[in-house]
Motif scaffolding. Structure first.
Motif, PDB file in Angstrom:
ATOM      1  N   PHE A  41      -1.834  -1.505  -8.914  1.00 53.04           N
ATOM      2  CA  PHE A  41      -1.282  -2.755  -8.414  1.00 53.04           C
ATOM      3  C   PHE A  41      -2.167  -3.240  -7.267  1.00 53.04           C
ATOM      4  CE2 PHE A  41       1.332  -5.814  -6.363  1.00 53.04           C
ATOM      5  CZ  PHE A  41       2.256  -6.245  -7.300  1.00 53.04           C
ATOM      6  N   ILE A  42      -2.592  -4.497  -7.349  1.00 55.10           N
ATOM      7  CA  ILE A  42      -3.396  -5.079  -6.278  1.00 55.10           C
ATOM      8  C   ILE A  42      -2.600  -6.203  -5.629  1.00 55.10           C
ATOM      9  CG2 ILE A  42      -5.504  -6.312  -5.664  1.00 55.10           C
ATOM     10  CD1 ILE A  42      -6.910  -4.918  -7.944  1.00 55.10           C
ATOM     11  N   ASP A  43      -2.324  -6.052  -4.355  1.00 51.38           N
ATOM     12  CA  ASP A  43      -1.647  -7.086  -3.576  1.00 51.38           C
ATOM     13  C   ASP A  43      -2.726  -8.017  -3.033  1.00 51.38           C
ATOM     14  OD1 ASP A  43      -0.055  -8.668  -2.027  1.00 51.38           O
ATOM     15  OD2 ASP A  43       0.939  -7.028  -0.963  1.00 51.38           O
ATOM     16  N   ASN A  44      -2.788  -9.220  -3.594  1.00 43.82           N
ATOM     17  CA  ASN A  44      -3.817 -10.190  -3.207  1.00 43.82           C
ATOM     18  C   ASN A  44      -3.233 -11.312  -2.357  1.00 43.82           C
ATOM     19  OD1 ASN A  44      -6.420 -11.270  -3.161  1.00 43.82           O
ATOM     20  ND2 ASN A  44      -6.148 -12.423  -5.056  1.00 43.82           N
ATOM     21  N   ASP A  45      -2.107 -11.043  -1.734  1.00 52.26           N
ATOM     22  CA  ASP A  45      -1.430 -12.028  -0.896  1.00 52.26           C
ATOM     23  C   ASP A  45      -1.355 -11.503   0.539  1.00 52.26           C
ATOM     24  OD1 ASP A  45       0.268 -13.829   0.363  1.00 52.26           O
ATOM     25  OD2 ASP A  45       1.707 -13.902  -1.278  1.00 52.26           O
ATOM     26  N   LYS A  46      -1.900 -12.244   1.467  1.00 56.64           N
ATOM     27  CA  LYS A  46      -1.952 -11.791   2.871  1.00 56.64           C
ATOM     28  C   LYS A  46      -0.571 -11.502   3.454  1.00 56.64           C
ATOM     29  CE  LYS A  46      -2.110 -16.489   4.844  1.00 56.64           C
ATOM     30  NZ  LYS A  46      -2.024 -17.210   3.551  1.00 56.64           N
ATOM     31  N   GLN A  47       0.491 -12.099   2.874  1.00 61.18           N
ATOM     32  CA  GLN A  47       1.835 -11.815   3.365  1.00 61.18           C
ATOM     33  C   GLN A  47       2.251 -10.374   3.093  1.00 61.18           C
ATOM     34  OE1 GLN A  47       4.831 -15.122   2.845  1.00 61.18           O
ATOM     35  NE2 GLN A  47       3.242 -15.893   1.473  1.00 61.18           N
ATOM     36  N   GLY A  48       1.671  -9.749   2.068  1.00 66.11           N
ATOM     37  CA  GLY A  48       1.896  -8.335   1.822  1.00 66.11           C
ATOM     38  C   GLY A  48       3.295  -7.969   1.363  1.00 66.11           C
ATOM     39  N   ASN A  49       3.993  -8.877   0.696  1.00 68.04           N
ATOM     40  CA  ASN A  49       5.359  -8.569   0.257  1.00 68.04           C
ATOM     41  C   ASN A  49       5.396  -7.459  -0.787  1.00 68.04           C
ATOM     42  OD1 ASN A  49       6.553 -10.478   1.955  1.00 68.04           O
ATOM     43  ND2 ASN A  49       6.370 -12.107   0.439  1.00 68.04           N
ATOM     44  N   ALA A  50       4.444  -7.474  -1.704  1.00 64.43           N
ATOM     45  CA  ALA A  50       4.393  -6.405  -2.701  1.00 64.43           C
ATOM     46  C   ALA A  50       4.068  -5.068  -2.037  1.00 64.43           C
ATOM     47  CB  ALA A  50       3.364  -6.729  -3.786  1.00 64.43           C
ATOM     48  N   SER A  51       3.210  -5.095  -1.035  1.00 62.98           N
ATOM     49  CA  SER A  51       2.888  -3.867  -0.302  1.00 62.98           C
ATOM     50  C   SER A  51       4.129  -3.297   0.369  1.00 62.98           C
ATOM     51  CB  SER A  51       1.810  -4.150   0.756  1.00 62.98           C
ATOM     52  OG  SER A  51       0.606  -4.581   0.148  1.00 62.98           O
ATOM     53  N   ARG A  52       4.959  -4.176   0.913  1.00 60.09           N
ATOM     54  CA  ARG A  52       6.200  -3.715   1.529  1.00 60.09           C
ATOM     55  C   ARG A  52       7.155  -3.154   0.475  1.00 60.09           C
ATOM     56  NH1 ARG A  52       4.980  -7.872   5.119  1.00 60.09           N
ATOM     57  NH2 ARG A  52       5.978  -9.487   3.868  1.00 60.09           N
ATOM     58  N   PHE A 128      -3.387  -0.387 -16.990  1.00 64.19           N
ATOM     59  CA  PHE A 128      -3.091  -1.755 -16.574  1.00 64.19           C
ATOM     60  C   PHE A 128      -3.393  -1.921 -15.094  1.00 64.19           C
ATOM     61  CE2 PHE A 128      -0.659  -1.873 -20.450  1.00 64.19           C
ATOM     62  CZ  PHE A 128      -0.622  -3.213 -20.830  1.00 64.19           C
ATOM     63  N   CYS A 129      -3.756  -3.149 -14.744  1.00 65.46           N
ATOM     64  CA  CYS A 129      -3.863  -3.554 -13.348  1.00 65.46           C
ATOM     65  C   CYS A 129      -3.037  -4.831 -13.202  1.00 65.46           C
ATOM     66  CB  CYS A 129      -5.320  -3.810 -12.962  1.00 65.46           C
ATOM     67  SG  CYS A 129      -5.544  -4.468 -11.291  1.00 65.46           S
ATOM     68  N   ILE A 130      -2.129  -4.848 -12.242  1.00 63.59           N
ATOM     69  CA  ILE A 130      -1.298  -6.017 -11.966  1.00 63.59           C
ATOM     70  C   ILE A 130      -1.739  -6.603 -10.634  1.00 63.59           C
ATOM     71  CG2 ILE A 130       1.044  -6.892 -11.684  1.00 63.59           C
ATOM     72  CD1 ILE A 130       0.508  -5.667 -14.445  1.00 63.59           C
ATOM     73  N   ILE A 131      -2.046  -7.912 -10.619  1.00 59.13           N
ATOM     74  CA  ILE A 131      -2.480  -8.570  -9.388  1.00 59.13           C
ATOM     75  C   ILE A 131      -1.466  -9.637  -8.998  1.00 59.13           C
ATOM     76  CG2 ILE A 131      -4.309  -9.849  -8.212  1.00 59.13           C
ATOM     77  CD1 ILE A 131      -6.315  -8.699 -10.136  1.00 59.13           C
ATOM     78  N   ASP A 132      -0.910  -9.497  -7.801  1.00 59.54           N
ATOM     79  CA  ASP A 132       0.017 -10.473  -7.248  1.00 59.54           C
ATOM     80  C   ASP A 132      -0.775 -11.400  -6.333  1.00 59.54           C
ATOM     81  OD1 ASP A 132       2.402 -11.762  -6.563  1.00 59.54           O
ATOM     82  OD2 ASP A 132       2.687 -10.471  -4.815  1.00 59.54           O
ATOM     83  N   ASN A 133      -0.852 -12.672  -6.709  1.00 60.43           N
ATOM     84  CA  ASN A 133      -1.673 -13.632  -5.980  1.00 60.43           C
ATOM     85  C   ASN A 133      -0.850 -14.508  -5.037  1.00 60.43           C
ATOM     86  OD1 ASN A 133      -4.527 -13.399  -7.109  1.00 60.43           O
ATOM     87  ND2 ASN A 133      -3.302 -13.506  -8.975  1.00 60.43           N
ATOM     88  N   PRO A 134      -1.500 -15.062  -4.014  1.00 61.40           N
ATOM     89  CA  PRO A 134      -0.803 -15.939  -3.071  1.00 61.40           C
ATOM     90  C   PRO A 134      -0.625 -17.329  -3.680  1.00 61.40           C
ATOM     91  CG  PRO A 134      -3.117 -15.869  -2.524  1.00 61.40           C
ATOM     92  CD  PRO A 134      -2.927 -14.910  -3.670  1.00 61.40           C
TER      93      PRO A 134
END
Length: 276
Positions: A41-52, A128-134
């Protein structure tokens, strides 16, 4: 989804925030985990919601990978899910996006392929790689499109969420043109070597949005499955996010969980959106 021997990279996008990109991206990863499928999983959003959501550390993040200061392998973290690893994000992504565009230190690197080059050494470890974008089209999003195999637009039945669809389709086509021109490994016939618009999924659907759904289907490939908005579902989503677990785990019989199950079936077992 067609058979492939390489990692399939799925990007979730919309130019508007609050449409549920992170929710669907994290839940797809969790559903794949339940199937025993290895996911990056790649969190590509500076807000980092997926990381949280995945309770990831905000050290050695995607911004440092794009900057070239650390390898992707060093940035990858384990999560509480057996089959999900993550590259997390923090506010440093905003600075890196500007730096890549303006700093001379990137002039001898292909700025559109920074993420592609970084991920090459670890691709074989994942299915698989999932990318969450801003909600943006910036340098890091374009880098994601340079490696994406399937792109999913997430929207809601309101004019603000839908108005950017044409712009996103244009950006997607521009990215595809760049891929075809510059990526020697690009192959339209290989699922892990192409860029394919899988379709739009209508989230937070209500019965009075039927005409909006019909207009979307006339305009672009659209998933047959819609994700309903209910009071109970919204409550379960908040509870699940706070606990860092999927709604399917928390409440498998709620409307969101039932709809999401159908969405995963369509995602994994049909080749084109809108075909069941």
């Amino acid at each position: 989804m067609e058979q492939s021997t390489g990692m399939i990279i799925i990007c979730f996008m919309n130019l508007k925030g609050g449409v549920g990109k992170t929710t669907l991206a994290t839940h797809v990863a969790c559903a794949l985990d339940e199937l025993g499928i290895k996911v990056l999983f790649i969190d590509n959003d500076k807000q980092g919601n997926a990381s949280r959501f995945f309770q990831a550390e905000t050290e050695n993040t995607l911004s440092e990978v794009l900057a070239g200061s650390i390898s992707a392998a060093r940035a990858i973290q384990k999560t509480a899910y057996e089959n999900i690893d993550i590259i997390s994000a923090d506010m440093g992504l905003a600075a890196v996006n500007f730096d890549i565009m303006l700093s001379d230190k990137y002039k001898n690197r292909n700025q559109k392929f920074l993420l592609k080059e970084a991920l090459e050494p670890v691709r074989a470890q994942y299915q698989f790689c999932i990318i969450d974008n801003p909600p943006d089209i910036n340098t890091s999003v374009y880098n994601a499109l340079m490696i994406a195999n399937e792109v999913i637009f997430v929207t809601t039945p309101d004019c603000y969420a839908r108005d950017g669809m044409d712009l996103m389709l244009g950006q997607l086509q521009a990215a595809k043109n760049d891929r075809i021109a510059m990526d020697q490994g690009y192959n339209e016939f290989l699922p892990d070597r192409r860029l394919h618009f899988r379709g739009c999924v209508l989230n937070k659907y209500t019965p009075d949005a039927a005409s909006i759904l019909e207009s979307l289907r006339k305009k672009m490939p659209t998933f047959s499955t819609t994700i309903r908005l209910t009071k109970i579902g919204a409550k379960r989503l908040r509870e699940a996010a706070e606990r860092g677990i999927s709604v399917q785990t928390l409440s498998p019989s709620c409307g969101f969980s039932r709809d999401f199950k159908h969405f995963m079936e369509e995602l994994l077992y049909t080749q084109e959106s809108g075909k069941r």
